[in-house]
Motif scaffolding. Structure first.
Motif, short mmCIF file in Angstrom:
data_model
loop_
_atom_site.label_atom_id
_atom_site.label_comp_id
_atom_site.label_asym_id
_atom_site.label_seq_id
_atom_site.Cartn_x
_atom_site.Cartn_y
_atom_site.Cartn_z
N ILE A 167 25.82 18.63 -90.90
CA ILE A 167 24.72 17.59 -91.57
C ILE A 167 25.32 16.85 -92.38
N ILE A 168 25.49 16.03 -93.27
CA ILE A 168 26.37 14.65 -94.05
C ILE A 168 24.71 14.82 -94.84
N GLU A 169 25.14 15.82 -96.12
CA GLU A 169 23.37 16.10 -97.21
C GLU A 169 23.67 14.50 -98.18
N TRP A 170 22.80 14.79 -98.92
CA TRP A 170 22.53 13.16 -99.84
C TRP A 170 23.82 13.67 -101.19
N GLU A 171 23.79 14.46 -101.63
CA GLU A 171 25.17 14.98 -102.46
C GLU A 171 26.80 14.60 -102.21
#
Length: 313
Positions: A9-13
């Motif tokens: 999952i590509i997270e905000w950071e």
């Protein structure tokens, strides 16, 4: 060695924020153009009494196209494009809330549930006034209206789009004041917060299940494209009764959710709560595929340069 079966999952950071917002607005606009006719059809089906005008999604599509032309399927569209703002607020709130919740609980279902509900709360606060106006424009049929307000023709000539919008805004304000633009706000929250809160956990759940059943080299984007519509159909089925009530509260000017529910049950029985469900799922299937593929692609395109080749995204 990294297991390609696990979908990261590509997270905000991980994101380059400038790319994320520029690409995001362009993709959102393309999605809205493709699915708006079914949004209009769903709203008309939910508001009509019984089957007084349309017998279903396909019947409504054919009749609107025949009597009102292609433009009839896009009534209120220009006003509705202002929800692009709420769309960007939604994804920002979702990603930031996931990041915040991860400090206390790293369970993906919990992060998705809390973030989805929070994002919907923020987005609906911006969206409801736009929805109220665009829904009244959706109700403008050729020579008549299905809702409380009717666009006034000037000297027998059809008003320009923004003239119609202004006319509807003035009528809403005269009838209900500023509160009229937030009519159905609570009903919207009761519809879209659960819908969003349910959609994200189911989306990740279906993706994980499909990943465990498919070969390791199966593209992640394909699994996500299948998981999105499955999650949308699940969430739509669970929240459709409240969506029918929300549409009636906003378009018919009702003030009580409970009384609207009682009237609907008295007039049409339990089946009344399923009105517009097929249109909702039909519109949700292609739109969710586009949204999921677009959103996941958007995040991949927006990855910070140093992370692009760091793992199998």
């Amino acid at each position: 060695m990294e297991d390609k079966r696990n979908i990261p999952i590509i997270e905000w950071e991980h994101l380059d924020k400038r790319k994320f917002y520029v690409f995001g607005i362009c993709m959102t606009m393309m999605i809205r153009v493709s699915v708006y006719p079914f949004t209009l059809i769903r709203t008309r089906l939910q508001v009509q009494k019984g089957k007084s005008l349309y017998n279903g999604t396909f019947d409504a599509f054919v009749k609107i196209l025949r009597t009102e032309g292609t433009a009839g399927l896009y009534r209120g569209f220009l006003v509705n494009t202002f929800t692009l703002i709420s769309g960007q607020c939604y994804v920002t709130t979702y990603e930031l809330t996931r990041k915040y919740v991860s400090r206390y609980n790293n369970n993906n279902a919990v992060k998705s549930l809390v973030a989805g509900g929070s994002a919907s709360l923020v987005a609906q606060s911006i969206t409801v006034p736009i929805d109220v106006i665009s829904q009244h424009l959706m109700m403008q049929r050729k020579g008549e209206s299905m809702g409380r307000f009717k666009v006034q023709n000037q000297d027998g000539k059809r008003m320009l789009v923004f003239g119609q919008t202004k006319d509807i805004i003035v009528q809403i304000f005269k009838a209900d004041g500023f509160r009229g633009f937030y009519r159905g706000y609570v009903a919207s929250l009761l519809t879209y917060i659960p819908n969003s809160a349910v959609w994200w956990p189911f989306y990740h759940f279906y993706a994980e299940q499909l990943s465990s059943l498919t070969p390791k080299d199966c593209p992640h984007l394909l699994l996500q494209a299948i998981s999105g519509p499955l999650a949308a159909a699940t969430a739509s089925t669970l929240t459709n009764p409240m969506d029918v009530i929300r549409a009636r509260v906003q378009v018919e000017g009702k003030s009580s959710i409970i009384l609207t529910f009682k009237q609907l049950m008295a007039e049409e029985g339990p089946w009344g709560l399923t009105k517009g469900l097929s249109a909702r799922i039909i519109s949700a299937t292609p739109s969710t595929i586009v949204i999921v593929v677009g959103y996941e692609t958007l995040k991949k395109l927006s990855l910070r340069p140093e992370l692009v080749d760091s793992r199998h995204w």
